[in-house]
Design a protein around this motif. Structure first.
Motif, PDB file in Angstrom:
ATOM      1  N   HIS A  10       9.418   2.258 -11.755  1.00 41.01           N
ATOM      2  CA  HIS A  10       9.167   3.383 -10.848  1.00 41.01           C
ATOM      3  C   HIS A  10       9.198   4.704 -11.611  1.00 41.01           C
ATOM      4  CE1 HIS A  10      10.385   6.534  -7.999  1.00 41.01           C
ATOM      5  NE2 HIS A  10       9.660   5.878  -7.113  1.00 41.01           N
ATOM      6  N   ALA A 128       4.016   5.692  -1.299  1.00 44.39           N
ATOM      7  CA  ALA A 128       3.059   4.666  -1.723  1.00 44.39           C
ATOM      8  C   ALA A 128       3.768   3.542  -2.482  1.00 44.39           C
ATOM      9  CB  ALA A 128       1.976   5.301  -2.594  1.00 44.39           C
ATOM     10  N   TYR A 129       4.691   3.886  -3.329  1.00 47.66           N
ATOM     11  CA  TYR A 129       5.405   2.879  -4.123  1.00 47.66           C
ATOM     12  C   TYR A 129       6.202   1.953  -3.215  1.00 47.66           C
ATOM     13  CZ  TYR A 129       7.913   0.901  -8.094  1.00 47.66           C
ATOM     14  OH  TYR A 129       8.417   0.042  -9.037  1.00 47.66           O
ATOM     15  N   ARG A 131       5.527   1.166  -0.235  1.00 50.15           N
ATOM     16  CA  ARG A 131       4.616   0.347   0.566  1.00 50.15           C
ATOM     17  C   ARG A 131       3.872  -0.683  -0.280  1.00 50.15           C
ATOM     18  NH1 ARG A 131       3.723   1.888   5.636  1.00 50.15           N
ATOM     19  NH2 ARG A 131       1.573   1.207   5.675  1.00 50.15           N
ATOM     20  N   CYS A 132       3.958  -0.568  -1.590  1.00 46.91           N
ATOM     21  CA  CYS A 132       3.259  -1.479  -2.501  1.00 46.91           C
ATOM     22  C   CYS A 132       3.913  -2.857  -2.430  1.00 46.91           C
ATOM     23  CB  CYS A 132       3.324  -0.930  -3.924  1.00 46.91           C
ATOM     24  SG  CYS A 132       2.587  -2.023  -5.143  1.00 46.91           S
ATOM     25  N   SER A 134       3.851  -5.345  -4.446  1.00 50.70           N
ATOM     26  CA  SER A 134       4.436  -5.842  -5.694  1.00 50.70           C
ATOM     27  C   SER A 134       5.825  -5.252  -5.926  1.00 50.70           C
ATOM     28  CB  SER A 134       3.530  -5.528  -6.881  1.00 50.70           C
ATOM     29  OG  SER A 134       3.410  -4.141  -7.068  1.00 50.70           O
ATOM     30  N   SER A 135       6.077  -4.001  -5.494  1.00 50.93           N
ATOM     31  CA  SER A 135       7.412  -3.433  -5.691  1.00 50.93           C
ATOM     32  C   SER A 135       8.423  -4.113  -4.770  1.00 50.93           C
ATOM     33  CB  SER A 135       7.414  -1.914  -5.468  1.00 50.93           C
ATOM     34  OG  SER A 135       7.196  -1.597  -4.120  1.00 50.93           O
TER      35      SER A 135
END
Length: 143
Positions: A10, A128-129, A131-132, A134-135
């Protein structure tokens, strides 16, 4: 809770993407060569990181000595945020003026513009991160 690896991913992706956006945008907005604004952006990000570590350590140390703990109320958090930004501005503005060869007032405008960009960018990037997919997979698999 996010894993250490996800936190590192991140932080690194935040800085790289931010620099890739702010440098060309700053060069365009302020009519400076991309390499000059790029250097200002990289040095500013580095100084901001060091300032973040130093300021938060000192703030917590003072808070611990004056109140007996490091718990921050809403008003204390506002003071913390304002003092952090004012201190960062005081450190970055002379560097920007010197490196770009501009008056302090113009450096202030550039510095405030970068701060505003990063405030909006941090909100959008974080959203956005989070909601990703993969995260979420990476952070839940490490738990």
């Amino acid at each position: 809770m996010r894993s250490l690896g996800d936190r590192i991913r991140h932080a690194i992706s935040f800085e790289i993407i931010g620099l890739l956006v702010v440098a060309p945008l700053g060069a365009w907005a302020f009519q400076f060569p991309l390499d000059d604004i790029g250097i200002v952006a990289v040095v500013s990000a580095t100084i901001a990181t060091v300032w973040n570590l130093a300021f938060n350590y000192l703030f917590d140390l003072i808070l611990q000595r004056t109140t007996g703990n490091t718990a921050k109320s809403g008003p204390v958090r506002v003071v913390h945020a304002v003092l952090f930004e004012v201190g960062l501005l005081a450190v970055l503005m002379p560097f920007i003026a010197w490196y770009l060869g501009v008056p302090l007032l113009q450096a202030l405008v550039i510095d405030l513009s970068f701060a505003l960009f990063y405030m909006v960018y941090a909100f959008v990037f974080g959203w956005a991160y989070d909601r990703c997919p993969s995260s979420e997979v990476l952070s839940s698999s490490a738990a």
